[in-house]
Design an enzyme around this catalytic site. Sequence first.
Site, PDB file in Angstrom:
ATOM      1  N   ASP A 113      29.750  22.886  78.775  1.00 39.80           N
ATOM      2  CA  ASP A 113      31.137  22.432  78.672  1.00 39.80           C
ATOM      3  C   ASP A 113      31.820  22.390  80.044  1.00 39.80           C
ATOM      4  O   ASP A 113      31.495  23.185  80.928  1.00 39.80           O
ATOM      5  CB  ASP A 113      31.893  23.380  77.729  1.00 39.80           C
ATOM      6  CG  ASP A 113      33.157  22.739  77.185  1.00 39.80           C
ATOM      7  OD1 ASP A 113      33.379  21.531  77.423  1.00 39.80           O
ATOM      8  OD2 ASP A 113      33.932  23.452  76.524  1.00 39.80           O
ATOM      9  N   ASN A 157      30.668  14.040  68.818  1.00 39.28           N
ATOM     10  CA  ASN A 157      30.934  13.322  70.071  1.00 39.28           C
ATOM     11  C   ASN A 157      31.029  11.805  69.891  1.00 39.28           C
ATOM     12  O   ASN A 157      31.549  11.107  70.759  1.00 39.28           O
ATOM     13  CB  ASN A 157      29.869  13.645  71.134  1.00 39.28           C
ATOM     14  CG  ASN A 157      30.019  15.024  71.741  1.00 39.28           C
ATOM     15  OD1 ASN A 157      29.056  15.638  72.190  1.00 39.28           O
ATOM     16  ND2 ASN A 157      31.247  15.548  71.766  1.00 39.28           N
TER      17      ASN A 157
HETATM   18  C1  FPP Z   1      31.138  18.782  77.696  1.00 40.40           C
HETATM   19  O1  FPP Z   1      32.010  18.450  78.723  1.00 40.40           O
HETATM   20  C2  FPP Z   1      29.895  18.066  77.849  1.00 40.40           C
HETATM   21  C3  FPP Z   1      29.435  17.114  76.991  1.00 40.40           C
HETATM   22  C4  FPP Z   1      30.121  16.698  75.769  1.00 40.40           C
HETATM   23  C5  FPP Z   1      28.174  16.418  77.247  1.00 40.40           C
HETATM   24  C6  FPP Z   1      27.129  17.152  78.029  1.00 40.40           C
HETATM   25  C7  FPP Z   1      26.195  16.127  78.509  1.00 40.40           C
HETATM   26  C8  FPP Z   1      25.566  16.087  79.694  1.00 40.40           C
HETATM   27  C9  FPP Z   1      25.587  17.169  80.682  1.00 40.40           C
HETATM   28  C10 FPP Z   1      24.795  14.864  80.080  1.00 40.40           C
HETATM   29  C11 FPP Z   1      23.741  14.339  79.170  1.00 40.40           C
HETATM   30  C12 FPP Z   1      22.691  15.300  78.808  1.00 40.40           C
HETATM   31  C13 FPP Z   1      21.381  15.203  79.063  1.00 40.40           C
HETATM   32  C14 FPP Z   1      20.429  16.158  78.445  1.00 40.40           C
HETATM   33  C15 FPP Z   1      20.825  14.210  79.939  1.00 40.40           C
HETATM   34  P1  FPP Z   1      33.392  17.791  78.365  1.00 40.40           P
HETATM   35  O2  FPP Z   1      33.323  16.351  78.606  1.00 40.40           O
HETATM   36  O3  FPP Z   1      33.816  18.178  76.979  1.00 40.40           O
HETATM   37  O4  FPP Z   1      34.292  18.487  79.435  1.00 40.40           O
HETATM   38  P2  FPP Z   1      35.830  18.823  79.303  1.00 40.40           P
HETATM   39  O5  FPP Z   1      35.963  19.770  78.137  1.00 40.40           O
HETATM   40  O6  FPP Z   1      36.136  19.473  80.609  1.00 40.40           O
HETATM   41  O7  FPP Z   1      36.531  17.516  79.083  1.00 40.40           O
END
Ligand code: FPP
Length: 235
Positions: A16, A64
């Site tokens: 996250d 998501n």
């Molecule tokens: C949360 O950050 C992260 C995600 C919803 C996606 C995680 C995905 C990756 C790291 C990339 C793809 C994965 C692979 C295995 C290649 P957020 O966007 O919710 O952050 P925020 O809460 O700060 O907005």
Amino acid sequence: MENHKGVPEHIAIIMDGNGRWAKERGLARSEGHRAGTENLRRIIRSAASQGVKYLTFFAFSTENWRRPKAEVDLLLRLLAEYIDRETEALHAEGARLLHIGREKGLSPELAAKVRHAIQLTRNNDRITVVLAFNYGGRDEIVHACQKLIEQGLDPEEITEERLSQAMYTAGIPDPDLIIRTSGEERLSNFLTWQSVYSELVFPPVYWPDFDEEWLERMIAEYTSRHRRYGGLESS
Ligand code: FPP
């Protein structure tokens, strides 16, 4: 019961804070997700070298899909690129790749890439890297129940063991340690069935900044918790 004094056998990570990481730097959210993707490599290497046998990453939840289409498309593309770019290196380093989540919903091309990577790395045993993609804990439980009903089981034949075997995680031990970065303290539909005895830690660092040192700290925290509460077990 297994002796938990050492390194956790299975660590699961909710990655996250990519968006906030980018925002703090005046960058687009996509840059945060790119940086987050880059981070997988060092954490997999570090975990493998410390003896962790299973490492699960929550990359895309069933919820998501509600994000703006451009961000959904980006995350799907990052997964495809990740598999293209990293599979050979992971294979060479003895990593086995697995996917948990619904294959339905992924494009045929992406599903084929995932299947190819799983097939190629299936005999590796240094570390198992589990990508939770199009994954939701409740969805998994519903899917498992549907499977057992399809198999024609009677109600009394539905046991915890059978349900566990019907989960996407069949054959994977439950996570010993779940790490959620960015300071948010909830599981958000991650490994709902499997997390009942997991130790939970919430380091106050965004995922792209979660480095080897943080991983070591979280493992030390896990070990110390068990030293405190597991006195009789370990004596
Ligand atoms: C949360 O950050 C992260 C995600 C919803 C996606 C995680 C995905 C990756 C790291 C990339 C793809 C994965 C692979 C295995 C290649 P957020 O966007 O919710 O952050 P925020 O809460 O700060 O907005």
